[in-house]
Motif scaffolding. Structure first.
Motif, short mmCIF file in Angstrom:
data_model
loop_
_atom_site.label_atom_id
_atom_site.label_comp_id
_atom_site.label_asym_id
_atom_site.label_seq_id
_atom_site.Cartn_x
_atom_site.Cartn_y
_atom_site.Cartn_z
N ASP A 182 -4.19 3.29 -13.65
CA ASP A 182 -4.34 3.62 -12.24
C ASP A 182 -5.64 3.00 -11.72
O ASP A 182 -6.71 3.20 -12.31
CB ASP A 182 -4.40 5.16 -12.15
CG ASP A 182 -4.74 5.66 -10.77
OD1 ASP A 182 -4.96 4.84 -9.88
OD2 ASP A 182 -4.78 6.89 -10.61
N PRO A 183 -5.61 2.23 -10.61
CA PRO A 183 -6.81 1.54 -10.14
C PRO A 183 -7.92 2.47 -9.67
O PRO A 183 -9.09 2.06 -9.59
CB PRO A 183 -6.29 0.67 -8.97
CG PRO A 183 -5.04 1.32 -8.53
CD PRO A 183 -4.44 1.92 -9.76
N MET A 184 -7.59 3.72 -9.34
CA MET A 184 -8.60 4.65 -8.84
C MET A 184 -9.13 5.58 -9.93
O MET A 184 -10.33 5.80 -10.03
CB MET A 184 -8.01 5.49 -7.69
CG MET A 184 -7.58 4.69 -6.48
SD MET A 184 -8.96 3.96 -5.59
CE MET A 184 -9.66 5.39 -4.80
N MET A 185 -8.24 6.12 -10.76
CA MET A 185 -8.63 7.13 -11.75
C MET A 185 -8.57 6.64 -13.19
O MET A 185 -9.07 7.30 -14.09
CB MET A 185 -7.74 8.37 -11.61
CG MET A 185 -7.63 8.91 -10.19
SD MET A 185 -9.23 9.43 -9.51
CE MET A 185 -9.57 10.84 -10.56
N ARG A 453 -4.93 5.19 -0.89
CA ARG A 453 -5.51 6.37 -1.53
C ARG A 453 -6.95 6.60 -1.07
O ARG A 453 -7.38 7.73 -0.88
CB ARG A 453 -5.44 6.21 -3.04
CG ARG A 453 -4.00 6.22 -3.55
CD ARG A 453 -3.91 6.00 -5.03
NE ARG A 453 -4.57 7.04 -5.79
CZ ARG A 453 -4.59 7.07 -7.13
NH1 ARG A 453 -3.99 6.11 -7.81
NH2 ARG A 453 -5.21 8.04 -7.75
N ARG A 454 -7.68 5.49 -0.87
CA ARG A 454 -9.05 5.62 -0.39
C ARG A 454 -9.08 6.24 1.01
O ARG A 454 -9.93 7.08 1.32
CB ARG A 454 -9.72 4.25 -0.39
CG ARG A 454 -11.22 4.28 -0.13
CD ARG A 454 -11.77 2.87 -0.24
NE ARG A 454 -11.69 2.38 -1.61
CZ ARG A 454 -11.71 1.10 -1.95
NH1 ARG A 454 -11.78 0.18 -1.01
NH2 ARG A 454 -11.66 0.74 -3.21
N ALA A 455 -8.14 5.82 1.85
CA ALA A 455 -8.07 6.36 3.21
C ALA A 455 -7.74 7.85 3.20
O ALA A 455 -8.38 8.65 3.90
CB ALA A 455 -7.04 5.59 4.03
N LEU A 456 -6.76 8.24 2.39
CA LEU A 456 -6.36 9.64 2.34
C LEU A 456 -7.39 10.51 1.64
O LEU A 456 -7.50 11.71 1.93
CB LEU A 456 -5.00 9.77 1.64
CG LEU A 456 -3.82 9.10 2.37
CD1 LEU A 456 -2.55 9.22 1.56
CD2 LEU A 456 -3.63 9.70 3.76
#
Length: 498
Positions: A182-185, A453-456
């Motif tokens: 996952d690119p975020m987590m 995901r960054r926006a939300l």
């Protein structure tokens, strides 16, 4: 004016000109090798600039940068394999044109389009760097996601004969982009506890496999031709750069529009030449009076894609120079080069080091001229590739592809993925599924997911995508783009039925 004259005085020295010429040659050759990206060439050049003066070092790296955007054209036109990710759309028309017996025309058109694209980007860079940088810096995660949605509407113009098949391969590309961490987590997804899939599908591995390996498999279908030493393009090759110049200038609107698209996309941090290449091609196809000719070897497609990707070289420098924000990985390396020499990159760069900034502007212009001269004089040698028998060229290119895939992350598993993706791409092409939407999905999928995901995470209110003016404008453009594409496909079906 004093800063400009001082920058020119530092730039126009024999040692700097020689270093830039070598950089241009290195950039062209490196990008002509499938899998060897511009970023890799710039990173390898960086240590060589530590002993140079700041402007000489940056000018050398800019020469590699500008040369790299043009070099990807060579393998895209002659082999149907994009040398760099920013040359994907170039294969759509340059390779069919070459297969029709006009490889010299395809290369000449691409060279002139690249030159004019770089020229337009330098002019915009000099005139409008601060205003464009201020616009780019106002883009938040909402605007980035909307921009990617707009870019993904390019799929509608790349679907080939069947829109359903094109959308299916586009969605498949988006799914492939979700495999791995996952690119975020950093959480593993769709890996099925397999070491082969643990790191996902690296974009370059997919790009090389889909375009290079599948194309090479197609080349060796004719076993008798390979045995008898049949060449890739046995016809006589004609290379007429002056005729290509006239033809390129006969599409002024396409040339300028595609270049401006490249400048704008380059000025958006993280977008890059691959998006500009496809978006410029897409807009040229939509505006053309003969959109059905795209993909069959039309000069409009070659001009749009090459001018669009080359223009990102100047566009990427806009946020870096005006705000200290790198527009791409290459711009980040350029920033590192300046910092090594003790030069702080940020809003005060123009005021504190005006001679350096104007020297960089002039270096971009000189590099574009050098690339033009080097390519025009060397293309006749590159065109000799068309005379090489398939029994030699296919294994050599395959080895280069394998080396490029392995060198990306030094993982043997990437070689297995390369070959597997290549065979899969070959099967898709035989079933008449377009490959470009799949690659586009792999390119844009991670960027879209990260920004969504960054926006939300910043604000759970999803209506911000429609209440922020720039985001709303981009989404409206995306909707209009889809409507026009569907309308065009229906009209084409009616005409075919008639």
């Amino acid at each position: 004016m004093d800063a400009l004259l001082s920058g020119m005085d530092q730039l126009f020295t024999l040692s700097t000109m020689i270093a830039m010429l070598l950089g241009v040659i290195a950039g062209v050759i490196a990008s002509a090798i499938p899998g060897f990206t511009i970023t890799m060439a710039i990173v390898l050049t960086l240590p060589l600039t530590f002993t140079m003066d700041p402007l000489q070092g940056v000018a050398t790296m800019l020469a590699v940068y500008v040369g790299g955007y043009t070099g990807g054209l060579i393998s895209a036109a002659l082999l149907g394999i994009p040398g760099t990710p920013s040359s994907v759309a170039t294969t759509f028309d340059a390779f069919p044109m070459a297969r029709k017996g006009e490889p010299g025309r395809a290369l000449a058109l691409g060279i002139w389009a690249s030159f004019f694209g770089a020229l337009v980007s330098v002019v915009v860079l000099i005139i409008a760097a601060p205003p464009l940088a201020l616009i780019a810096v106002k883009l938040g995660a909402w605007e980035y996601f909307s921009l990617i949605i707009f870019a993904m509407t390019v799929v509608a113009s790349l679907v080939g004969k069947s829109m359903l098949k094109g959308l299916m391969t586009g969605l498949l590309g988006l799914f492939i982009a979700t495999v791995g961490s996952d690119p975020m987590m950093g959480v593993a997804r769709f890996t099925f506890d397999s070491d082969l899939l643990a790191n996902g599908f690296p974009f370059l591995v997919v790009l090389i496999g889909i375009f290079a390996v599948s194309q090479l498999l197609s080349e060796v279908e004719d076993a008798e031709g390979v045995k008898h030493g049949k060449a890739l393009m046995p016809d006589d090759v004609n290379f007429n750069p002056m005729a290509a110049l006239k033809e390129t200038l006969s599409y002024p609107v396409n040339l300028v529009r595609s270049s401006l698209v490249g400048v704008f996309i380059g000025a958006v941090p993280g977008a890059g030449g691959s998006i500009a290449n496809l978006l410029a091609y897409d807009q040229a196809k939509r505006a053309s009076k003969t959109p059905e000719a795209f993909g069959t070897g039309t000069p409009e497609g070659v001009i749009a894609s090459e001018s669009g990707n080359s223009a990102t070289s100047g566009g990427g420098l806009i946020p870096m120079i005006a705000l200290g924000i790198p527009g791409s990985a290459v711009d980040a390396v350029l920033m590192a080069s300046l910092m090594v020499h003790g030069i702080g990159v940020g809003p005060r760069l123009i005021m504190d080091h005006g001679d350096l900034v104007y020297g960089m502007f002039m270096a971009m212009l000189v590099a574009a001229l050098m690339v033009l001269v080097v390519c025009l004089f060397s293309m006749r040698w590159f065109l000799r590739v068309t005379e090489v028998p398939k029994s030699i060229i296919v294994p050599v290119v395959l080895v280069c592809c394998v080396i490029g895939a392995f060198a990306l992350n030094n993982r043997v598993t990437d070689i297995y993925l390369l070959l597997g993706v290549g065979v899969f791409g070959y099967v898709l092409s035989k079933l008449d599924y377009p490959l470009a939407p799949l690659v586009l999905g792999v390119i844009l999928g991670p960027i879209a997911e990260t920004n969504l995901r960054r926006a939300l995470m910043s604000d759970e209110n999803w209506t911000l995508f429609f209440t922020r003016p720039i985001s709303l404008g981009l989404l409206l453009l995306a909707a209009l783009s889809i409507v026009l594409a569907v309308r065009h496909h229906r009209r084409a079906k009616r005409l075919q039925a008639a």
